[in-house]
Design a protein around this motif. Structure first.
Motif, PDB file in Angstrom:
ATOM      1  N   HIS A 257      44.365  50.383  39.208  1.00  0.00           N
ATOM      2  CA  HIS A 257      43.915  50.570  40.602  1.00  0.00           C
ATOM      3  C   HIS A 257      43.869  49.229  41.367  1.00  0.00           C
ATOM      4  N   GLY A 258      44.867  48.409  41.104  1.00  0.00           N
ATOM      5  CA  GLY A 258      44.959  47.118  41.819  1.00  0.00           C
ATOM      6  C   GLY A 258      44.199  45.982  41.161  1.00  0.00           C
TER       7      GLY A 258
ATOM      8  N   VAL B 248      39.940  38.774  34.883  1.00  0.00           N
ATOM      9  CA  VAL B 248      40.034  39.965  35.735  1.00  0.00           C
ATOM     10  C   VAL B 248      40.147  39.485  37.178  1.00  0.00           C
ATOM     11  N   TYR B 249      41.162  39.975  37.899  1.00  0.00           N
ATOM     12  CA  TYR B 249      41.375  39.583  39.296  1.00  0.00           C
ATOM     13  C   TYR B 249      41.271  40.825  40.170  1.00  0.00           C
ATOM     14  N   ALA B 250      40.394  40.789  41.166  1.00  0.00           N
ATOM     15  CA  ALA B 250      40.158  41.946  42.040  1.00  0.00           C
ATOM     16  C   ALA B 250      41.270  42.088  43.081  1.00  0.00           C
ATOM     17  N   PRO B 251      41.489  43.320  43.589  1.00  0.00           N
ATOM     18  CA  PRO B 251      42.442  43.490  44.693  1.00  0.00           C
ATOM     19  C   PRO B 251      41.953  42.693  45.909  1.00  0.00           C
TER      20      PRO B 251
ATOM     21  N   LEU C 273      34.428  36.629  40.848  1.00  0.00           N
ATOM     22  CA  LEU C 273      35.538  36.398  39.911  1.00  0.00           C
ATOM     23  C   LEU C 273      36.316  35.123  40.223  1.00  0.00           C
ATOM     24  N   LYS C 274      35.685  34.206  40.990  1.00  0.00           N
ATOM     25  CA  LYS C 274      36.373  32.947  41.307  1.00  0.00           C
ATOM     26  C   LYS C 274      36.569  32.101  40.063  1.00  0.00           C
TER      27      LYS C 274
ATOM     28  N   ALA D 275      31.471  41.835  41.420  1.00  0.00           N
ATOM     29  CA  ALA D 275      32.582  41.839  42.381  1.00  0.00           C
ATOM     30  C   ALA D 275      32.735  43.207  43.039  1.00  0.00           C
ATOM     31  N   MET D 276      32.486  44.265  42.243  1.00  0.00           N
ATOM     32  CA  MET D 276      32.593  45.636  42.790  1.00  0.00           C
ATOM     33  C   MET D 276      31.420  45.976  43.708  1.00  0.00           C
ATOM     34  N   GLY D 277      30.299  45.184  43.591  1.00  0.00           N
ATOM     35  CA  GLY D 277      29.113  45.465  44.411  1.00  0.00           C
ATOM     36  C   GLY D 277      28.187  46.458  43.757  1.00  0.00           C
TER      37      GLY D 277
END
Length: 394
Positions: A292-293, A315-318, A327-328, A340-342
């Motif tokens: 999912h990106g 792990v790299y977020a869309p 995720l920096k 990161a997802m909140g």
């Protein structure tokens, strides 16, 4: 550095000049002649002249170099009182010093004047006394007889008159002298009393002066000590303040991170991403996929032989999804993915914590006290006052 320089100068300073304080005796002259002859001969030599032991010994020198000699002279017992021949080899000058012919020259007048005076400082000169001195009986006799003697001897000079009065006083009997002796004794008593009073006053003044000086010195010392203590306290306070500030800073740096809670449930897509991350972690093998990106990676670290395998997870977020920048920093963790997802966020402060925080709202205005001024009266009030009695009677 200056003190050291002065000390070195004093150590290296010019040696005092020497002079022949006396002529050598006949025996000493023969010894000195023998020393001189031995020196000029330039060959090994050993002899005794009037008890003085003389030696000349050739040094070992390199080929082609001129011969050199060491001269040794030993005085008869008790002759070398200044120890001039203690150090050997020696010289003719040392032989003369040992004989007492050569000695340091006496200091010049200018050098003597330059030396510090070790004598105690002179006592402070006392001011002259203001008390009139005691008068002798002759004084009072002269005062009473001057006019009479001067009238009887008009041609006599002042010095002659004085002589006449002294001779006349010497010729007086004890009874005739008594009145003048009594006046002299009374004047002596007066003088002694006044001198005693003056001495006491001076002593008191000196004591006051000494006390004032001692007080001033003590005050100065106290001020100096107070300044020293203040400076010390200021330094200690500054040090304490610096330590407290550092402690606070360290506490702030090390302070407890706010607790986190799941502020919402993950969406269906987010749940699938988290499941894929968990599966990837458990597989423990190199992996790379996109769910999912969300780009997932697991990479094996280089480890020593016999050690368990370890992996780094990335792990790299869309784009636009990781709004908090969780995720920096890579490698990362499941918690950072949730941040990161909140899904994970800091817990809101408890009621007690909120109560502890200072209230930023403005304070309520203070309640004004009731006014003491009588209210204004309406026209009806004044009508009632004027008609109340008449209406009541009717």
């Amino acid at each position: 550095a200056a003190a050291k320089k002065t000390e070195t100068k004093e150590k290296k300073g010019d040696k005092p000049k020497e002079v022949e304080v006396r002529k050598p005796t006949e025996e000493e002259a023969e010894v000195l002649a023998a020393v001189d002859k031995m020196k000029k001969a330039k060959e090994d030599h050993e002899s005794v002249v009037h008890g003085w032991k003389l030696k000349l010994k050739k040094r070992t020198s390199k080929e082609g170099k001129a011969d050199t000699f060491d001269m040794q002279v030993y005085a008869p017992k008790g002759k070398d009182t200044v120890g001039a021949l203690k150090k050997q080899p020696t010289s003719v000058l040392n032989v003369k010093r040992a004989m007492g012919i050569l000695a340091p020259a006496p200091p010049s007048a200018s050098a003597a004047a330059a030396e510090p005076d070790a004598s105690p400082p002179p006592e402070a000169e006392q001011p002259p006394s203001e008390v009139a001195p005691a008068r002798a009986a002759l004084y009072y006799y002269k005062r009473s007889k001057r006019s009479a003697i001067a009238e009887a001897n008009p041609e006599a000079a002042p010095a002659e008159l004085v002589q006449m009065m002294e001779q006349a006083f010497e010729a007086l009997s004890e009874e005739e002298r008594a009145p003048f002796e009594e006046k002299a004794a009374a004047d002596l008593t007066r003088y002694e009393e006044e001198i005693a009073a003056e001495s006491a006053a001076r002593a008191e003044k000196e004591a006051e002066k000494a006390a004032a000086k001692a007080e001033a010195t003590a005050r100065k010392e106290a001020e100096k000590e107070a300044k020293k203590e203040a400076k010390k306290a200021e330094k200690a306070a500054a040090k304490e303040e610096k330590a407290a500030a550092k402690k606070t800073e360290t506490k702030e740096k090390k302070g407890d991170k706010p607790k986190e809670v799941e502020v919402r449930k993950p969406t269906e897509e987010e749940a699938e991403v988290l499941a894929a991350v968990d599966k990837m972690k458990k597989a423990k093998e190199d992996h790379e996929s996109v769910v999912h990106g969300w780009k997932l990676k697991l990479k094996k670290r280089t480890s020593k032989e016999g050690k368990a395998d370890t992996f780094d997870m990335q792990v790299y977020a869309p784009k636009g999804k990781d709004t908090v920048g969780a995720l920096k920093k890579q490698p990362t963790s499941v918690l950072n993915v949730k941040r990161a997802m909140g899904i994970l966020a800091p817990a809101p402060p408890s009621a007690s914590a909120a109560a502890a925080e200072p209230d930023a709202s403005p304070p309520p205005e203070a309640e004004q006290p009731p006014s003491e001024v009588a209210p204004a009266r309406a026209a009806l009030y004044y009508y009632k006052r004027s008609k109340r009695s008449a209406i009541a009677e009717a």
